[in-house]
Design an enzyme around this catalytic site. Structure first.
Site, PDB file in Angstrom:
ATOM      1  CE1 TYR A  58      18.947 -43.276  91.205  1.00 24.30           C
ATOM      2  CE2 TYR A  58      18.335 -45.436  92.037  1.00 24.30           C
ATOM      3  CZ  TYR A  58      18.344 -44.061  92.177  1.00 24.30           C
ATOM      4  OH  TYR A  58      17.760 -43.467  93.274  1.00 24.30           O
ATOM      5  CG  HIS A 124      13.675 -39.947  90.961  1.00 21.26           C
ATOM      6  ND1 HIS A 124      14.519 -40.791  90.291  1.00 21.26           N
ATOM      7  CD2 HIS A 124      14.300 -39.704  92.138  1.00 21.26           C
ATOM      8  CE1 HIS A 124      15.589 -41.045  91.005  1.00 21.26           C
ATOM      9  NE2 HIS A 124      15.479 -40.394  92.134  1.00 21.26           N
ATOM     10  N   PRO A 219      20.618 -43.632 104.796  1.00 18.09           N
ATOM     11  CG  PRO A 219      20.072 -45.851 105.261  1.00 18.09           C
ATOM     12  CD  PRO A 219      20.105 -44.847 104.133  1.00 18.09           C
ATOM     13  CG  LEU A 220      24.476 -46.803 106.371  1.00 18.84           C
ATOM     14  CD1 LEU A 220      25.148 -47.998 105.718  1.00 18.84           C
ATOM     15  CD2 LEU A 220      24.565 -46.897 107.898  1.00 18.84           C
ATOM     16  N   GLY A 223      27.820 -43.255 103.307  1.00 18.64           N
ATOM     17  CA  GLY A 223      28.972 -44.042 103.735  1.00 18.64           C
ATOM     18  C   GLY A 223      29.731 -43.459 104.910  1.00 18.64           C
ATOM     19  CG  PHE A 224      30.740 -39.352 107.453  1.00 25.65           C
ATOM     20  CD1 PHE A 224      32.037 -38.925 107.190  1.00 25.65           C
ATOM     21  CD2 PHE A 224      30.215 -39.126 108.717  1.00 25.65           C
ATOM     22  CE1 PHE A 224      32.793 -38.287 108.175  1.00 25.65           C
ATOM     23  CE2 PHE A 224      30.962 -38.492 109.703  1.00 25.65           C
ATOM     24  CZ  PHE A 224      32.253 -38.065 109.432  1.00 25.65           C
TER      25      PHE A 224
END
Length: 336
Positions: A58, A124, A219-220, A223-224
């Site tokens: 990242y 990963h 889990p979101l 962002g949607f």
């Protein structure tokens, strides 16, 4: 915050973690601000979101450096999860699972994170050129050396499995069965959300049966599921959602009934409690309801979102709520 246990090593973490990737990688660069990210990390720890999830890729590397600035002050309060196995080039990402590289990568992560031990070290992606048992064996040696407390595995890509009709996570389960013969797996990280529930079919039960923790990534729904994204508003070119089939204006509009359903449940809980409840909190509470070994790791780069996400740990969905979520329409648009 409620505490949950990861793996046979009985590692305790706050029920809702914090995904740190958006602070440095894959989302709109213009909205990535170091000072705000530091405040977000402190807020997460203040609210009990002790699991901080990052990776050396990242940035690359800058996300671990950012965490290191906070860990230098608050290491005892944090549960640090980072990952190795992927190298980032100018226009490509490649896997590297060679044992020597894995050990060097761990040492480099420890320096950037300003700590002497990583709580959860995750692979990963497996290197197709290196038997996964060899990579995992090198990671196990890091546990023996006291540099790592526990090992985890991220779910592999699943496009080929979908084309062949196999279950989405069959490839991950095969890898898990191989590495379990070398050293115990403490956690598996894979996507799980209201609009991407595929892990419920196979992978989640596999983990539960073996006492393995499950870190629910995205889990979101990128962002949607927060209900804060406007169809057609668009994304910056460097944002992964700009190239994602589910984030075209057409597909975002088509999937609004999912958000509307979460909003109805949130409104009902808000009226009952007298406090604001958001669709994002309902989405996270649904993930938490999938098992005591499940820890959602929502990404956030703002204090407000970290605090809101942490608040979901106190939201309990009723049987009626869960039934309503189950009746929501399936998401439209390919996830691949």
């Amino acid at each position: 915050m409620e505490r949950r246990t990861i793996g046979a090593a009985a590692l305790e973490v706050g029920a809702v973690g914090l995904g740190c990737m958006p602070m440095s990688w894959a989302y709109s660069a213009s909205r990535q601000r170091g000072d705000e990210s530091l405040r977000t990390l402190h807020t997460a720890l203040d609210r009990g979101s002790s699991l901080l999830d990052t990776a050396d890729m990242y940035g690359p590397f800058t996300n671990e450096l950012l965490l290191g600035r906070v860990l230098k002050e608050r290491r005892p309060e944090a549960f640090v999860s980072t990952k190795c196995g992927l190298l980032v080039g100018e226009q490509h990402i490649v896997a590297n699972g060679r044992p020597g590289y894995v050990k060097r990568a761990c040492d480099a992560s420890l320096r950037r994170l300003q700590t002497d031990v990583i709580d959860l070290y995750q692979l990963h992606r497996a290197d197709p050129e290196v038997p996964v048992e060899e990579t995992w064996g090198a990671m196990a040696e890091l546990v023996t050396a006291g540099k790592v407390r526990a090992l985890g595995l991220c779910a592999v890509g699943a496009r080929s499995g979908r084309r062949s009709g196999a279950r989405l996570h069959d490839g991950t389960i095969r890898q898990l069965e191989r590495v379990q013969q070398v050293f115990p797996v403490s956690a598996v990280e894979a996507e799980l959300s209201v609009w991407s529930p595929e892990a419920l079919d196979g992978l989640l039960p596999w983990c539960e049966a073996r006492g393995i923790g499950f870190l629910a990534a995205m889990p979101l729904g990128n962002g949607f599921l927060t209900g804060t994204l406007t169809p057609g508003e668009g994304f910056e070119p460097d944002d992964v959602r700009a190239r994602h089939p589910r984030f075209t204006a057409e597909m975002m509009a088509a999937n609004q009934p999912i958000v509307a359903g979460l909003r109805r449940i949130a409104r009902r809980h808000g009226e009952e409690s007298g406090e604001e409840v958001t669709p994002a909190q309902v989405a996270l509470a649904w993930v938490l309801a999938q098992g005591r070994h499940v820890v959602p790791v929502p990404g956030a780069k703002r204090e407000r979102w970290a605090a809101e996400n942490a608040g979901a740990a106190g939201l309990r969905l009723s049987a009626r709520d869960l039934a309503e979520v189950a009746e929501l329409p399936s998401a439209q648009g390919s996830w691949d």
